[in-house]
Design an enzyme around this catalytic site. Sequence first.
Site, PDB file in Angstrom:
ATOM      1  N   LYS A   7      33.290   3.946  11.592  1.00 36.72           N
ATOM      2  CA  LYS A   7      33.539   2.886  10.590  1.00 36.72           C
ATOM      3  C   LYS A   7      35.157   2.876  10.327  1.00 36.72           C
ATOM      4  O   LYS A   7      36.004   3.899  10.263  1.00 36.72           O
ATOM      5  CB  LYS A   7      32.915   3.351   9.271  1.00 36.72           C
ATOM      6  CG  LYS A   7      32.926   2.151   8.316  1.00 36.72           C
ATOM      7  CD  LYS A   7      32.171   2.827   7.094  1.00 36.72           C
ATOM      8  CE  LYS A   7      32.114   1.510   6.114  1.00 36.72           C
ATOM      9  NZ  LYS A   7      30.984   1.910   5.003  1.00 36.72           N
ATOM     10  N   ASP A 103      25.792   1.748  -5.080  1.00 40.69           N
ATOM     11  CA  ASP A 103      25.160   0.473  -4.496  1.00 40.69           C
ATOM     12  C   ASP A 103      24.053   0.870  -3.492  1.00 40.69           C
ATOM     13  O   ASP A 103      23.954   0.210  -2.576  1.00 40.69           O
ATOM     14  CB  ASP A 103      26.536   0.084  -3.475  1.00 40.69           C
ATOM     15  CG  ASP A 103      26.153  -1.375  -3.045  1.00 40.69           C
ATOM     16  OD1 ASP A 103      25.700  -2.146  -3.765  1.00 40.69           O
ATOM     17  OD2 ASP A 103      26.676  -1.717  -1.956  1.00 40.69           O
TER      18      ASP A 103
END
Length: 789
Positions: A7, A103
């Site tokens: 990432k 989230d």
Amino acid sequence: NRTVALKVLRPGLATPSLVRRFEFEAEALGRLRHAGIAQVYEAGVAQTDDGPRPFFAMELVEGAPLDRWAESTHAPPRERLEMMARICDAVQHAHAQGVIHRDLKPANILITPEGDPKVLDFGIARAADSERPGESMQTAEGQIVGTLLYMSPEQLTGDTREIDTRSDVYALGVCLFELLTGRVPHEVGDKGLIEAAREIQDTPPTRLAIIAPRLRGDVDTIAGKALEREKDRRYQSASAMGDDIRRHLAGMTITARAPSAVYQLSRLARRHKPAAIATGVVALALVASVVIVSLALREALAQREIAEAKTTEAQEQQAEAERRGEIANAVTGFLNNDVLAAVAPSALGRDVTVREALDTAADSLGGRFEGEPMTSAAIRNNIANIYLALGEYARAEPLTIEARDLFLAELGPEHELTQFAEQDLGVLYRATARFDEAHSQLEAVLASREASIGPDAPATLENLIMLAELENDGLGNSAVAIERLAVFESRRAGVLGDDHPVTVYAELVRGGIALKAHDYETAAKSYKRVVQGREREYGPEHPATLVAWHNVAVAYEGMGRYDEAEPIYKRGLDLARKQAGADNPDTLVTAHNLAFLYQSMGRHDEAEPLFIDTLERCQRVFGPAHPGTMTCTQSLASLYQVTDRPDEAIVLMEGALEGARSATGPESPTVIDLSRTLGAMYAQHGRAEEGEALLAGALPALRRMAPEDHPMLGDMLSTWGECLRRCERLDESRDALTEAYEILSAAQGQRNAEKARTAAERLARVWRALSDEDEAARWEALSQQPTGG
């Protein structure tokens, strides 16, 4: 020697705030060691030609998102519940390490081919203990972080002080709801951010059992507990939610309990409408007529009880009738001595409003009639019904509760007076947009009536129609509403005629269903039949008749029959101003609709002063950030643009944006929505650089709040891309417009298809400026397609 998921931040995005967020995610995940959480192996910063690129390497998870796993495997409810309990375990581990996800959603929960859940993407996580140095990535006050449909009410406020582990519990509740039903508790469709966020904050989520009746009972209660709007009433930890799921699966008693009726009633929303509806004799007539109608209904029920009583019970029924006669006399005495006495000051030169007379009477109740519970219940019920008619729900609530409790204690749950009081409670819930509570309440009354007085009794049939109306307007389930109407028609045959008030009521609901489906002709026919029935029953100027006429006008407007809609709107507005006052919310809706009609007809000189007056009243009554105020602001700005006055439109929107920022913070849904509108205006009127800067500032917050495929995101990206093109930043413009087209072309609805074509047309210009005629021709062809995609 691992295959990992890598990432990194994209080139050019390594702003200080994003780097801090990235570093925090790596640090947070590095602390977590749980089989249900994707593990981080390494984190660092790589030096590249584009500058420093923060990265981290994490466990590669090959699996399907939670919702797709459920669809592809057709897992039964039990297996889905077991999976949810395991996900709760993983989230609890993160909470125990001081990390809140913020989230949680199906896209961030992958299920491996082996059937193991993996929670990932802690990119907007924060430390549960913000006092520990290095463990909290501060979020600006008013900044909303998360994905809108899965965010808790406190998360939507943007106040980071209100967010804790229970915010993740709410998101787990949404995931559980979606996992079991295929839907989320709040279906906001393509509503703007303001309306969507307000709906989630103010409207109770749909009950799981409404969508999946087979899951009534424990599972419905567990989901409801996780989705409580007040976090103190939710599960206090993810583990508590998981434990209750396992208790249910094991056949044990769960710890959660459905909210009590007393608690539900205590949450009645406060709405304030002007109280001065009538004065002097008008006040006296209204109070007396409403109460007399209510008493007549009760007396009719008493007489029917006597008529239907068996011979052996006649004496008892006669005694009951006499007792009710005494109660009626007591109620009449109270009205004469308390309510009507308040009108006396009018003889001295001051008129007394209905509200003042009622307040005086209600405040005088206190402990009176303590030894006469039925009299006390009848008086409270009548006054509550008048408050309800006036829209004074806060005053109606306690009186409705007290009346219902007294009837229940004295007569039992199946008595018709108790059922009427329970129905009044359902009406209150519906009036304050507590649709799930209203549905539960009215369903319970329907079941009680079907058992006690039969399925084809008028009161039962009316109850059926009330539920159909609620399901169409409040719960958004027109299919169920249509089924209710079919049941009503089969039951009413030979019982209710076409002119019966309940039959007219059913016609009103039928018109609402047609209107929602944009079948304006059918809606107009139904509403006209309602008008005829209401005029016969109430008269031509009664508020109920005016509502029916207003609906006819809406249907006419949908068909483009403006000349027929106009006189209806004008008459309704004149009467509403006289009856309820110019600042009444219902009056403002009618005024705005009339102004909008004038604009549609090209009569701008008449539309403008009405828009201005309505906006000023909305600002005074609701405040600068209310959805009603925003609607009126954008309508007036739209009129300025249509009449070639862009500078006035921009000044108006700039003022609205500044006021919203002051009232709600820099990144609230209101601010984002206004930024989108103002940015489009800048782009249209030669101020592309200002538009680009405004939209670039709003886009990150919109991405955090809205799903990645939400049409509003596509709309803003399209406008931003056009600004970038005008600023000659062609590569960035191409990327933004391509993403916009992908979102809009995949969305439902003609409006989104038109916006997709606009994005394609803009892309054609960009490719032409990049000297690629083939690509330009391809996008030009897409812009001419009849549908998006």
